[in-house]
Motif scaffolding. Structure first.
Motif, PDB file in Angstrom:
ATOM      1  N   THR A 146       0.833  -1.205   0.000  1.00 15.00           N
ATOM      2  CA  THR A 146       0.000   0.000   0.000  1.00 15.00           C
ATOM      3  C   THR A 146       0.866   1.253   0.000  1.00 15.00           C
ATOM      4  O   THR A 146       0.603   2.201  -0.735  1.00 15.00           O
ATOM      5  N   VAL A 147       1.910   1.261   0.802  1.00 15.54           N
ATOM      6  CA  VAL A 147       2.830   2.406   0.840  1.00 15.54           C
ATOM      7  C   VAL A 147       3.546   2.548  -0.503  1.00 15.54           C
ATOM      8  O   VAL A 147       3.647   3.643  -1.058  1.00 15.54           O
ATOM      9  N   HIS A 164       1.266   4.067  -3.087  1.00 17.01           N
ATOM     10  CA  HIS A 164       1.094   5.507  -2.890  1.00 17.01           C
ATOM     11  C   HIS A 164       2.190   6.278  -3.637  1.00 17.01           C
ATOM     12  O   HIS A 164       1.911   7.225  -4.371  1.00 17.01           O
ATOM     13  N   PHE A 165       3.434   5.859  -3.446  1.00 18.37           N
ATOM     14  CA  PHE A 165       4.541   6.543  -4.114  1.00 18.37           C
ATOM     15  C   PHE A 165       4.535   6.290  -5.619  1.00 18.37           C
ATOM     16  O   PHE A 165       4.863   7.173  -6.409  1.00 18.37           O
ATOM     17  N   HIS A 166       4.127   5.111  -6.021  1.00 18.25           N
ATOM     18  CA  HIS A 166       3.985   4.790  -7.439  1.00 18.25           C
ATOM     19  C   HIS A 166       3.000   5.759  -8.099  1.00 18.25           C
ATOM     20  O   HIS A 166       3.261   6.299  -9.182  1.00 18.25           O
ATOM     21  N   GLU A 167       1.875   5.984  -7.464  1.00 12.95           N
ATOM     22  CA  GLU A 167       0.867   6.902  -8.003  1.00 12.95           C
ATOM     23  C   GLU A 167       1.391   8.333  -8.073  1.00 12.95           C
ATOM     24  O   GLU A 167       1.137   9.048  -9.044  1.00 12.95           O
ATOM     25  N   LYS A 168       2.109   8.772  -7.046  1.00 15.32           N
ATOM     26  CA  LYS A 168       2.673  10.132  -7.052  1.00 15.32           C
ATOM     27  C   LYS A 168       3.642  10.310  -8.218  1.00 15.32           C
ATOM     28  O   LYS A 168       3.633  11.337  -8.893  1.00 15.32           O
TER      29      LYS A 168
END
Length: 68
Positions: A41-42, A45-49
């Motif tokens: 999940t973490v 999050h960074f992948h999406e950013k």
């Protein structure tokens, strides 16, 4: 929201099953079912950013972006 919860259940179940099948331990399977999805999940999050940043740069560089 139902689809998200459904996928979370599948994810936890798969993580547990893989850990259990590899080790034969319910404890290891349970730990994996908790830790792996949390780390994933973490990472997501960074992948999406990062992808949003890439998309903004692509949009700014496209010829149509100059007209807006």
């Amino acid at each position: 929201m139902s689809k998200t919860l459904s996928f979370a259940c599948v994810h936890f179940s798969v993580a547990f099953l893989v850990g259990y099948l590899m080790t034969g331990s319910v404890w290891v399977g349970g730990a994996l079912a908790l830790v792996e999805p949390a780390c994933n999940t973490v990472a997501f999050h960074f992948h999406e950013k990062i992808w949003k940043r890439i998309e903004r740069r692509r949009a700014a560089a496209s010829p149509g972006a100059l007209a807006t």
